[in-house]
Design a protein around this motif. Structure first.
Motif, short mmCIF file in Angstrom:
data_model
loop_
_atom_site.label_atom_id
_atom_site.label_comp_id
_atom_site.label_asym_id
_atom_site.label_seq_id
_atom_site.Cartn_x
_atom_site.Cartn_y
_atom_site.Cartn_z
N GLY A 184 -3.03 -23.94 11.13
CA GLY A 184 -3.15 -22.90 12.18
C GLY A 184 -4.39 -22.28 12.02
O GLY A 184 -5.20 -22.80 11.55
N CYS A 185 -4.26 -21.12 12.84
CA CYS A 185 -5.67 -20.52 12.87
C CYS A 185 -5.66 -19.11 12.18
O CYS A 185 -4.46 -18.29 11.98
CB CYS A 185 -5.82 -20.20 14.24
SG CYS A 185 -4.54 -19.33 15.48
N SER A 186 -6.85 -18.64 11.80
CA SER A 186 -6.88 -17.20 11.26
C SER A 186 -7.32 -16.32 12.31
O SER A 186 -6.81 -15.08 12.23
CB SER A 186 -7.95 -17.02 10.11
OG SER A 186 -8.99 -17.64 10.53
N THR A 187 -8.24 -16.65 13.32
CA THR A 187 -8.28 -15.84 14.53
C THR A 187 -8.65 -16.55 15.82
O THR A 187 -8.62 -18.02 15.70
CB THR A 187 -9.82 -15.17 14.25
OG1 THR A 187 -10.79 -16.15 14.47
CG2 THR A 187 -9.67 -14.44 12.93
N VAL A 188 -8.53 -16.08 16.89
CA VAL A 188 -8.73 -16.82 18.15
C VAL A 188 -10.07 -17.53 18.30
O VAL A 188 -10.10 -18.53 19.01
CB VAL A 188 -8.52 -15.99 19.25
CG1 VAL A 188 -9.74 -15.01 19.68
CG2 VAL A 188 -8.16 -16.70 20.70
N ASP A 189 -11.10 -17.21 17.70
CA ASP A 189 -12.29 -17.74 17.81
C ASP A 189 -12.26 -19.22 17.08
O ASP A 189 -13.24 -20.03 17.31
CB ASP A 189 -13.35 -17.08 16.68
CG ASP A 189 -13.79 -15.69 17.38
OD1 ASP A 189 -13.46 -15.58 18.61
OD2 ASP A 189 -14.11 -14.83 16.55
N VAL A 190 -11.19 -19.69 16.40
CA VAL A 190 -10.96 -20.76 15.84
C VAL A 190 -10.65 -22.10 16.95
O VAL A 190 -10.67 -23.22 17.00
CB VAL A 190 -10.06 -20.91 14.64
CG1 VAL A 190 -9.46 -22.45 14.09
CG2 VAL A 190 -10.51 -20.15 13.64
N CYS A 191 -9.78 -21.30 18.02
CA CYS A 191 -9.16 -22.06 18.85
C CYS A 191 -10.36 -22.69 19.98
O CYS A 191 -10.61 -21.87 21.14
CB CYS A 191 -8.17 -21.48 19.55
SG CYS A 191 -6.90 -20.43 18.66
N ALA A 192 -10.93 -23.73 19.73
CA ALA A 192 -12.01 -24.30 20.57
C ALA A 192 -11.43 -25.65 21.39
O ALA A 192 -12.11 -26.16 22.00
CB ALA A 192 -13.04 -24.91 19.72
N ASN A 193 -9.99 -26.10 21.10
CA ASN A 193 -9.46 -26.99 21.95
C ASN A 193 -9.32 -26.60 23.45
O ASN A 193 -9.14 -25.34 23.97
CB ASN A 193 -8.27 -27.12 21.44
CG ASN A 193 -7.30 -25.97 21.31
OD1 ASN A 193 -7.55 -24.99 20.54
ND2 ASN A 193 -6.29 -25.82 22.16
N PRO A 194 -9.50 -27.51 24.37
CA PRO A 194 -9.28 -27.29 25.87
C PRO A 194 -7.90 -26.82 26.36
O PRO A 194 -6.91 -27.20 25.61
CB PRO A 194 -9.45 -28.62 26.36
CG PRO A 194 -10.25 -29.59 25.33
CD PRO A 194 -9.63 -29.10 24.22
N ASN A 195 -7.86 -25.81 27.30
CA ASN A 195 -6.81 -25.35 27.59
C ASN A 195 -5.86 -26.58 28.65
O ASN A 195 -6.65 -27.23 29.33
CB ASN A 195 -6.87 -24.25 28.84
CG ASN A 195 -7.22 -23.15 27.98
OD1 ASN A 195 -7.47 -22.90 26.81
ND2 ASN A 195 -7.03 -21.89 28.67
#
Length: 324
Positions: A301-312
């Motif tokens: 999982g992620c610690s912050t939204v900045d980790v979420c680099a996957n395409p929408n």
């Protein structure tokens, strides 16, 4: 918290520009384009472009002692030795993996998701695929099944609703999947053949006109407790990269039986077999992905939204790092 991806999921044809349906086979086993997982069209659809392993069932973990850690390592080694490459009904006696998370926080965890504000945000490539914004997530009301025919339609890529042939784009036919419900189904041609799509050609009633039409379809899917599954028949139906490399022929579900099974994935986020599901064992297992940096109870999982680099997946959604 349980994110189950235990059987093969549908893979829609790449030639359809609008296809972004989630991360399924009866008579169509062995297609190279298929992956492992449960067919879901709810919150997990926001993670269709990810490769995320499921979590284990919630457990009341206590504070680990040094002796307990040594025992867990010993159990893991014994489990690895017992790994087999044959088609079996896998079992596991492994304890939950050691993570850097608070062991008393059962069910905790944050994961990259897509937040919506309205139904318009849930279009895929500008096309309405049946998703609406519910509780700030794009969800499909038809994600639950009541009959096998619905699951065959889902795994066949028949996702667009129709009431007449004019509602379907070129190359599709509006067919009746039961109870007068119409879906746009792929029609075979000299350019697009069903075998190429790892499907078979079947005859289905048209939604209008009282005739039958030839369409490309997956068959053999089942509706199991309101969830569509595509039962596996052999290990070859369970691609290792999906995190469930062994076919349990008794249940038709793709699973794992040991850490050695998970090693075949070649993915660090699927390195540990947790209750039949490959997942992570520590934060470092989640490094290098586009959606995670922490291990929560076996799932990256992620610690912050900045980790979420996957395409929408959806057109108008915003990235979010939140719990389910």
């Amino acid at each position: 918290m349980q994110l189950s991806f235990l059987v093969k999921t549908p893979v829609l044809p790449l030639f359809v520009a609008l296809c972004a349906a989630p991360l399924a086979c009866g008579d169509d086993k062995g297609g190279d384009t298929e992956t492992s997982g449960v067919a879901t069209q709810g919150t997990q659809a926001t993670m269709a472009s990810q490769t995320m392993g499921p979590t284990t069932d919630d457990t009341d973990a206590g504070t680990a002692t040094e002796a307990g850690t040594d025992t867990a390592a010993s159990d893991t080694a014994a489990t690895d030795t017992a790994a087999t490459e044959t088609t079996v009904a896998p079992t596991t006696t492994m304890p939950p993996p050691t993570t850097t998370e608070d062991p008393t926080g059962a069910g905790s965890g944050q994961f990259c998701q897509e937040a919506c504000a309205g139904d318009a945000d849930c279009l895929i490539g500008g096309v309405d695929m049946g998703y609406t914004c519910q509780d700030n997530r794009c969800q499909n009301a038809a994600s639950k099944c009541s009959a096998d025919t619905q699951c065959n339609a889902l795994f066949s890529g028949w996702v667009m609703d129709c009431a007449a042939q004019a509602d379907c784009m070129m190359g599709y036919a509006c067919v009746d999947i039961g109870d007068g419900v119409g879906k746009c189904a792929i029609t075979p041609s000299d350019v697009i053949m069903c075998e190429t799509l790892t499907m078979e050609e079947i005859m289905v009633d048209a939604i209008e006109g009282g005739m039958q039409l030839a369409v490309c379809a997956k068959t053999g899917a089942k509706c199991d407790n309101e969830v569509c599954i595509d039962p596996c028949e052999a290990n070859t139906d369970c691609p290792a990269q999906g995190g469930h490399p062994v076919c349990n022929v008794d249940t038709g579900r793709c699973e794992c039986g040991s850490d050695a099974d998970c090693a075949a994935t070649g993915l660090s986020q699927f390195s540990v077999c947790n209750n039949g599901v490959c997942g992570c064992g520590q934060d470092s297992d989640c490094a290098g992905t586009m959606y995670s940096d922490k291990c929560f109870e076996g799932a990256c999982g992620c610690s912050t939204v900045d980790v979420c680099a996957n395409p929408n997946v959806f057109d108008g959604t915003m990235k979010a790092c939140e719990g389910f």
